[in-house]
Design an enzyme around this catalytic site. Structure first.
Site, short mmCIF file in Angstrom:
data_model
loop_
_atom_site.label_atom_id
_atom_site.label_comp_id
_atom_site.label_asym_id
_atom_site.label_seq_id
_atom_site.Cartn_x
_atom_site.Cartn_y
_atom_site.Cartn_z
N ILE A 5 41.89 37.82 33.88
CA ILE A 5 40.45 37.54 33.76
C ILE A 5 39.77 37.75 35.11
O ILE A 5 38.71 38.38 35.19
CB ILE A 5 40.20 36.13 33.22
CG1 ILE A 5 40.72 36.01 31.78
CG2 ILE A 5 38.72 35.79 33.28
CD1 ILE A 5 40.58 34.61 31.20
N TYR A 6 40.37 37.22 36.15
CA TYR A 6 39.81 37.41 37.50
C TYR A 6 39.68 38.90 37.83
O TYR A 6 38.62 39.36 38.26
CB TYR A 6 40.70 36.72 38.53
CG TYR A 6 40.32 37.00 39.96
CD1 TYR A 6 39.20 36.42 40.53
CD2 TYR A 6 41.10 37.85 40.74
CE1 TYR A 6 38.85 36.68 41.85
CE2 TYR A 6 40.76 38.12 42.05
CZ TYR A 6 39.64 37.54 42.61
OH TYR A 6 39.29 37.81 43.90
#
Length: 250
Positions: free
Chosen positions: A150-151
């Site tokens: 996600i990052y």
């Protein structure tokens, strides 16, 4: 002797620690006037005490539009137009695929992508011709790292956004680029959500791939930021400058 950023006005979010603070301090050393935002009031006060009339600290949360509007208002009130905008504020959280819910995406995208874009959008009417916008991405847009999907996705979106915005703002005389830090020793490393022993083991694995054998320092990114904001980079548009100690070539 004047510095490379003499009398230019810069705005840096996430200014109270790590890369953001290093950028603020390097800009000030190069003669700039800086408005820094962050949530650590004590750190903002320290910077103000050290740099008197060349630094303004504005507390706030970059995910809150009212706080960003106040940042714009305080900047214009203090210095008028803006030459450099660095929406540096960001977060990283380790999230397994099984835990990758909509809420997990929104937590990191809200800071890393949406707040960065909104910061520039609100400042745009005040950015002077010849100005520089710099986004902070990551070397992880080029490699896979378990738990950071996600990052990495939020930063990959930011990288793409920056490249397109570079073409859109170039006719206004505004250069847009981004910097992709590699492994950097900052407080962010300790907030990803892993135990200290696991972080230590991962750090050892990362170090083995770095040409220097150790994590980089925030000032490595700050020095790159100074160059991108200076006249020396006047012909650089839409680039993602990787500063990763050679990790992505290992």
């Amino acid at each position: 002797m004047n510095g490379r950023l003499q009398d230019r006005v810069a705005v840096v979010t996430g200014a109270t620690s790590g890369i953001g603070r290093a950028i603020v301090e390097r800009y000030l050393a190069e003669g700039a006037k800086v408005v820094g935002s962050g949530r650590n009031a004590d750190a903002l006060d320290e910077l103000k005490a050290a740099h008197a009339d060349r630094f303004v600290g504005v507390g706030g949360d970059v995910t809150k539009t009212d706080d960003l509007k106040r940042l714009v208002d305080e900047t214009v009130k203090a210095f008028g137009g803006v030459d450099i905008v660095v929406p540096n504020a960001g977060i990283a959280r380790v999230v397994s695929f099984e835990q990758s819910t909509r809420e997990a995406f929104e937590t990191q995208f809200s800071v890393n992508l949406f707040a960065a874009a909104e910061t520039v959008r609100l400042f745009l009417p005040h950015i002077q011709p010849g100005g520089s916008v710099q986004f902070i991405t990551t070397f992880l847009t080029q490699v896979g790292f378990p738990g950071l999907a996600i990052y990495s996705a939020s930063k990959a979106a930011l990288k793409s956004f920056a490249q397109t915005l570079a073409a859109e703002l170039a006719p206004r005389g505004i250069r847009v680029n981004s910097i992709a830090p590699g492994p950097i020793a900052t407080p962010l490393w300790g907030t990803v959500g892993l135990p200290d022993d696991v972080l230590g083991a991962i750090a050892g694995q990362i170090n083995s791939r770095l040409m220097t054998g150790e994590f980089g320092k925030p000032d490595d990114i700050a020095e790159t930021s100074v160059f991108l904001a200076s006249d020396g980079a006047k012909n650089i548009f839409g680039q993602d400058i990787v500063v990763d100690g050679g990790y992505t070539i290992g």
